[in-house]
Write an enzyme that holds these catalytic residues in place. Structure first.
Site, mmCIF file in Angstrom:
data_model
loop_
_atom_site.group_PDB
_atom_site.id
_atom_site.type_symbol
_atom_site.label_atom_id
_atom_site.label_comp_id
_atom_site.label_asym_id
_atom_site.label_seq_id
_atom_site.Cartn_x
_atom_site.Cartn_y
_atom_site.Cartn_z
ATOM 1 N N SER A 1 0.854 -1.182 0.000
ATOM 2 C CA SER A 1 0.000 0.000 0.000
ATOM 3 C C SER A 1 0.893 1.235 0.000
ATOM 4 C CB SER A 1 -0.889 0.028 1.249
ATOM 5 O OG SER A 1 -1.549 1.277 1.384
ATOM 6 N N TYR B 1 -1.445 -0.374 10.430
ATOM 7 C CA TYR B 1 -1.559 -0.636 8.999
ATOM 8 C C TYR B 1 -0.334 -0.145 8.240
ATOM 9 C CZ TYR B 1 -3.597 -0.855 4.324
ATOM 10 O OH TYR B 1 -3.834 -1.130 2.993
#
Length: 258
Positions: A139, A152
């Site tokens: 990501s 995350y």
């Protein structure tokens, strides 16, 4: 026999979009998910014939579970040509809250250990064959840390570094490792975000670009490219300016107790 792709997190979002794109390209599908009924309904709704896919029930956060699914795939369908470790979770956290340490542990168990466990059953078989592609879904959040998003961001930074390490290990064998870093994709994972999401993409558009990168054996790709440019600029930004730019930015939703 047509080529085979193994995809985790195939019950929604990016996983389903990638599965459909590979099916449209003539691949057989091996789809791993916890919510197998949703995968079955999705396959039926898209007219995917029963002989073109198999579903494997697995929890990526439990290593034995996803390893068993990979081994079952090899037994039932053969060694895949492409393995996509797509399953992941994204939950906000506050380090001052004790329960959020468990949230962080679960995030790492899914996004990092689960990714390695997804690849594990296939590595030796691909090396013996001398071909194959392992795809890790990172990501842009792994490029620079965002407030309230520590678990995350850290997990996706680890995905990028892990895949880079694995790529170096497997380069002599003919097995490719591809790292894909999505920007903001319109999926259930992002729809609850409380902040602006520039260059938001639809899952099908992401899948088209991801498929092209995987077919080309691209080692690392940010999709869309505009987010890659933004991420590089943020990486170069001095900390004092970066911190000021993010001051007051809404945080990621935390997991509610209960």
């Amino acid at each position: 026999m047509s080529k085979l792709v193994f995809i985790t997190g195939a019950s929604s979002g990016i996983g389903q979009a990638l599965a459909l794109r590979f099916f449209q390209a003539g691949y057989r599908l091996a789809l791993a998910a916890r919510r197998t009924e949703e995968v079955q309904s999705w396959a039926s709704a898209h007219g995917i014939s029963a002989g073109s896919y198999k579903i494997y029930s697995a929890d990526v956060s439990v290593s034995d579970s996803i390893v068993a699914a990979g081994q079952a795939c090899i037994t039932a369908q053969g060694v895949p040509d492409v393995v996509i470790a797509n399953a992941g979770i994204s939950v906000g956290m506050d380090t001052a809250v004790r329960a959020d340490l468990d949230v962080m542990a679960q995030t790492f168990a899914t996004n990092n250990i689960g990714l390695a466990a997804t690849f594990h059953p296939f590595v030796d078989a691909m090396v013996r064959r001398g071909s194959g592609t392992l795809v890790g879904i990172g990501s842009v959040a792994g490029i620079r840390g965002l407030p309230g998003h520590g678990a995350y961001c850290a997990s996706k930074a680890a995905v990028i570094s892990y895949c880079e390490s694995l790529r170096g290990e497997l380069r002599p064998s003919g097995v490719k490792v591809v790292t894909l870093c999505p920007g903001y994709i319109d999926t259930p994972l992002t729809q609850q975000n409380r902040y602006a999401m520039p260059f938001l993409m639809q899952p099908a558009a992401f899948a088209d670009k991801a498929f092209a990168a995987i077919q080309a054996g691209t080692s690392y790709r940010v999709i869309p490219w505009q987010m890659g440019l933004v991420a590089k600029l943020l990486r170069l930004l001095p900390n004092v300016l970066f911190d000021k730019a993010l001051a007051g930015r809404p945080r990621k939703h935390r997991q509610q107790p209960g």
